[in-house]
Enzyme design. Sequence first.
Site, PDB file in Angstrom:
ATOM      1  N   GLU A 166      49.700  10.533  86.936  1.00 50.09           N
ATOM      2  CA  GLU A 166      50.222  12.043  86.844  1.00 50.09           C
ATOM      3  C   GLU A 166      50.066  13.160  88.010  1.00 50.09           C
ATOM      4  OE1 GLU A 166      49.226  13.582  82.996  1.00 50.09           O
ATOM      5  OE2 GLU A 166      50.257  12.193  81.852  1.00 50.09           O
ATOM      6  N   GLU A 364      51.323   5.179  79.116  1.00 51.87           N
ATOM      7  CA  GLU A 364      50.893   6.160  78.120  1.00 51.87           C
ATOM      8  C   GLU A 364      51.686   6.419  77.296  1.00 51.87           C
ATOM      9  OE1 GLU A 364      48.063   9.433  79.146  1.00 51.87           O
ATOM     10  OE2 GLU A 364      47.592   8.362  80.964  1.00 51.87           O
TER      11      GLU A 364
HETATM   12  C1  BGP Z   1      47.609  12.366  79.729  1.00 53.16           C
HETATM   13  C2  BGP Z   1      46.511  12.086  80.698  1.00 53.16           C
HETATM   14  C3  BGP Z   1      45.573  11.282  79.896  1.00 53.16           C
HETATM   15  C4  BGP Z   1      45.205  11.749  78.374  1.00 53.16           C
HETATM   16  C5  BGP Z   1      46.270  12.126  77.512  1.00 53.16           C
HETATM   17  C6  BGP Z   1      46.298  13.012  76.465  1.00 53.16           C
HETATM   18  O1  BGP Z   1      48.497  13.512  79.952  1.00 53.16           O
HETATM   19  O2  BGP Z   1      46.811  11.193  81.544  1.00 53.16           O
HETATM   20  O3  BGP Z   1      44.218  11.395  80.717  1.00 53.16           O
HETATM   21  O4  BGP Z   1      44.182  13.040  78.239  1.00 53.16           O
HETATM   22  O5  BGP Z   1      47.385  12.735  78.584  1.00 53.16           O
HETATM   23  O6  BGP Z   1      46.187  14.119  76.384  1.00 53.16           O
HETATM   24  P1  BGP Z   1      45.032  15.250  75.806  1.00 53.16           P
HETATM   25  O7  BGP Z   1      43.736  14.528  76.305  1.00 53.16           O
HETATM   26  O8  BGP Z   1      45.346  16.732  76.694  1.00 53.16           O
HETATM   27  O9  BGP Z   1      45.316  15.437  74.385  1.00 53.16           O
END
Ligand code: BGP
Length: 460
Positions: A166, A364
């Site tokens: 990202e 993801e």
């Molecule tokens: C994505 C990231 C992850 C992870 C995920 C979940 O954007 O790449 O590292 O954290 O989001 O989001 P959050 O942890 O903010 O709930």
Amino acid sequence: MTIDFPKSFFWGAASSATQAEGREKNDGKGENIWDYSSKEFNFRFYDGVTTEHTSYFYRDFKEDIQRMKEIGFNSFRTSISWSRLFPDGIGELNQKGVDFYNQMIDELLAQGIEPFINLYHFDMPMKLQEIGGFENREVIQAYAIYAKTCFKLFGDRVKYWFTFNEPMIPAEAGYLHDRHYPYIVDFKRAATVLHHIVLAHCEAVKIYRELKLSGKIGIIMDVLPVYPRSQNPADLQAAEMADLFYTKSINDAILKGQYPVQLKEILQKYDQMPEVTTTDTTLIASTKIDLLGINYYRPRRVMAKECLPNPKGVFSPEWFFDNYEMPNRRMNTSRGIEIYPKGIYDIAKKIQNEYGNIDWFVSENGIGIQGEEQFIKDGMVQDDYRIDFLKEHLTYLNQAMNEGANCLGYHMWTFVDCWSWGNAYKNRYGFYRLDVETGEKTCKKSGKWFKQVTEEHGFE
Ligand code: BGP
């Protein structure tokens, strides 16, 4: 209805170094911006949990990899912690870090799990942040050395590399929206950081090609497909602007080799253009990736602005659109975001139609739930909501694949509940539950379900 996936499909999950490894005494790791900010700005982190106490992957990696195998993974993505390998970001290597990543990679391979290794997941070494992080061009060179070191150390076994997770987020969250350290709010500086990240990506790809290693290299993007409130021209224009700033800016640079002309014109008009040299544009134009990862969590719904922005305020993409709260949208209330499974299909079509149908995978996707302990029955989290979420997204993905999308795999976020940027352990995402007090890891119902999916290459 049967949803079938190819036998070669990649099934697994994603994680990242800072969110999972944790710290052990004398591990030799240097500080990164998360080690620092979770201590110094502790109040910004849910329950004040710091990076010291994450999911113990550094300590438990062998057992964890066994757990992956038990639920059918054939691939797993994590990142290398830059500051574990180079405590100061550059200079001396930490041999304990090298040993750890060697053992981790070897163990994955021994268990038949393909390592997908990412080089940068938001975790700038503190020493390099002190000289400006990615705002400073010198740090691009430090990153290039770090990347080359990783390729040389692990590239004989790792066949899937990613330069950044990202890339938009460190720029946007760290330099515009006040969510990540250094908590700066300044569009031009954010644009500079993003441009330098793009250059760092290109340098790493160039080095990877020069080393003539036999794997693939790519990048992982977060994509929020944009939907206008209506077909009214002002709403359509708002949607176009949101997409231009947050998606096309980076996607066009990486996948088409140039920034959108319209974006440059707007930034020039508002005096927000970072320094971009002709050497930079030549490098960007000549860089091609082999594999694209897409992180998909939610759509972005937008509408025309209701009020004029303050002309003396901080310039931002939000000067051109308002977020739209669609009535009766389906929400994940724990995370405060909309659930929209069809978004994954729309992204697949976009890659197919506008980005040359490049090879890609879902890197993801997942659902974070607060208070998951309430669903524990007979010692197991009965996360039927997660199974439903996965089924819905996979069904749309499958439809796109049947229509020709080149999607090669699906990784859920995440393997075992992990620490999150800001939310720490509030929302749980894993196939395994982590008991934060005891460190115990137990498989959730979704993990058992996933195993069956991987064995049957699909589901009913
Ligand atoms: C994505 C990231 C992850 C992870 C995920 C979940 O954007 O790449 O590292 O954290 O989001 O989001 P959050 O942890 O903010 O709930």
